[in-house]
Write an enzyme that holds these catalytic residues in place. Structure first.
Site, mmCIF file in Angstrom:
data_model
loop_
_atom_site.group_PDB
_atom_site.id
_atom_site.type_symbol
_atom_site.label_atom_id
_atom_site.label_comp_id
_atom_site.label_asym_id
_atom_site.label_seq_id
_atom_site.Cartn_x
_atom_site.Cartn_y
_atom_site.Cartn_z
ATOM 1 N N HIS A 307 0.810 -1.225 0.000
ATOM 2 C CA HIS A 307 0.000 0.000 0.000
ATOM 3 C C HIS A 307 0.841 1.272 0.000
ATOM 4 C CE1 HIS A 307 -3.475 -2.514 0.450
ATOM 5 N NE2 HIS A 307 -3.082 -2.977 1.613
ATOM 6 N N VAL A 335 -2.242 -1.356 6.231
ATOM 7 C CA VAL A 335 -1.053 -2.209 6.105
ATOM 8 C C VAL A 335 -1.112 -3.241 7.222
ATOM 9 C CG1 VAL A 335 1.461 -2.301 6.146
ATOM 10 C CG2 VAL A 335 0.298 -0.362 5.063
#
Length: 441
Positions: A307, A335
């Site tokens: 990400h 995350v």
């Protein structure tokens, strides 16, 4: 009990270090990181009239919202409650709704606000006049107060482990920075998630904000995203002056102001969310409310390969405003790992900026984000990172200091892997100059 724990933590730091040194507490290099857990589907085994998926959320200092679902559409939206088990000397009525997602039609979703309630008090309650008795404890009127923070929960074996650890704690409120059920578009998973959370979310207020997995896929023909989230997890957005359940704020113990922002709704400087945030920050008197905490889903600072850059546009839009407001701590999820940064502003260490913490490790079905980039441009700002399932605890002791700790799941116990003493920026003489937000209005 909490005072005793504080004395212990302050008195034996050398002992803890020696435990690490001689292997009494396992080091990260000795730890085998787990894979993703099996998804657990929780069924409703009672009659259609029985309340299920019960959870509570705070509405101001003196009220709670009780939310639940019944399959029986005739069940009333009412809550009976009192301070003695089995004796309900008060009753409140609320509202209900349903939603349709293609061929899925939800059960009857009830929302009832009860109160006024006394602080730091256990209340017993029953929903719709039938079924089990539940109980919850209200937050204290003043500090200290303890938060549990858990992101990206899902409903897996690791979720169950995280919840088991949390359930052993005497905390006051749970905060979640998004990705609740991982239902995406598969609506029955929302029902399963609500049942799995009920033993925990019915006993303490759970304050949540949406993540990317709350956005239903395959939304056509004008169908709005977040339809399940907005119906099932109603937060006190109206009470905070927001026009959307996707961002809101509230205060706890008279001294902690918590702001929940939406990573997946417009946040530009001309957006409704930005304008609301400016107005909300302008109302906070830091001499009365010394702590300012934020949560949103997509992290602004992240050295994990997962990400990368997904929170950057929001950071560019809002970071200066939050720095000016002297926000103390910012929590994000997304995350699937834990990472703590130093105080930062504008991509550099700054003693008056927030501490950034990513805690997207609650138990999701996708597994852990294992790869951190040691050469990332933010690597020198990252003080601790580990890809393991777990949860965090923030114990706000008084107007100046708080203790943050991150607890890694380890079967039947949890392991404290990271902790930090925080000083509120409102109590720092060096950071007093930037607390005025009214000029933004």
């Amino acid at each position: 009990m909490r005072k005793a724990w504080l004395v212990l933590m302050q008195s034996f730091p050398t002992f803890i270090l020696l435990c690490y040194r001689f292997g009494i507490i396992a080091m990260a290099s000795d730890y085998k990181r787990p894979g993703p857990g099996r998804v657990i589907l929780t069924q409703h085994t009672d009659s259609s009239s029985y309340p299920q998926q019960v959870h509570v959320s705070a509405v101001g200092a003196e009220y709670m919202r009780i939310s639940w679902i019944t399959d029986d559409q005739s069940m009333p939206s009412k809550v009976e409650y009192g301070k003695v088990s089995g004796k309900y000397d008060a009753v409140a009525k609320g509202e209900s709704s349903r939603y349709l997602f293609y061929v899925y039609l939800s059960g009857k979703i009830h929302n009832v606000k009860i109160g006024p309630l006394e602080p730091d008090t256990v209340y017993y309650y029953r929903c719709s006049g039938v079924g089990d008795e539940f109980s919850f404890k209200t937050a204290p009127a003043s500090l200290p107060v303890e938060f549990v923070i858990a992101g990206d929960l899902g409903q897996t074996e690791w979720t169950n482990s995280t919840l088991t650890h949390i359930g052993k704690l005497d905390y006051d409120m749970l905060l979640m920075p998004g990705d609740l059920s991982y239902a995406d578009w598969h609506q029955p998973l929302w029902d399963s998630f609500g049942r799995m959370m009920q033993p925990y979310a019915s006993t303490r207020p759970w304050m949540v904000v949406e993540g990317n997995h709350e956005i239903e896929a395959l939304t056509f023909f004008g169908m709005a995203p977040f339809i399940a989230y907005n119906h099932r997890w109603r937060m006190p957005y109206e009470e905070s002056g927001s026009n959307s359940n996707l961002y809101y704020s509230f205060s706890v113990a008279g001294a902690v102001h918590v702001i929940m922002l939406g990573s997946y709704v417009d946040f530009g400087c001309n957006s409704e969310q930005y304008k609301w945030l400016v107005a909300d920050l302008a109302k906070v008197d830091r001499s009365v409310t010394p702590w300012l905490i934020l949560l949103f889903h997509a992290p602004w600072y992240n050295t994990n390969t997962a990400h990368q850059g997904e929170g950057e546009s929001m950071r560019v839009a809002m970071e200066a405003l939050l720095y000016k407001a002297r926000v103390d701590v910012i929590f994000a999820g997304h995350v699937h790992a834990y990472e703590r940064f130093t105080r930062i502003y504008n991509e550099a260490e700054n003693s008056c900026g927030p501490v950034y913490i990513t805690i997207g490790d609650g138990g999701n079905r996708e597994g852990l984000a294992l790869d951190f980039d040691s050469k990332h441009k933010y690597a020198h700002l990252s003080l601790f990172r580990e890809a393991s399932f777990g949860h965090g605890r923030l114990w706000v002791i008084d107007g100046k200091k708080a203790l943050w700790s991150w607890h890694r799941n380890d079967d039947s116990t949890d392991t404290v892997r990271d902790q930090l003493w925080l000083q509120s920026l409102s109590s720092s003489s060096a950071c007093q100059g930037g607390t005025k937000i009214k000029d933004e209005l």
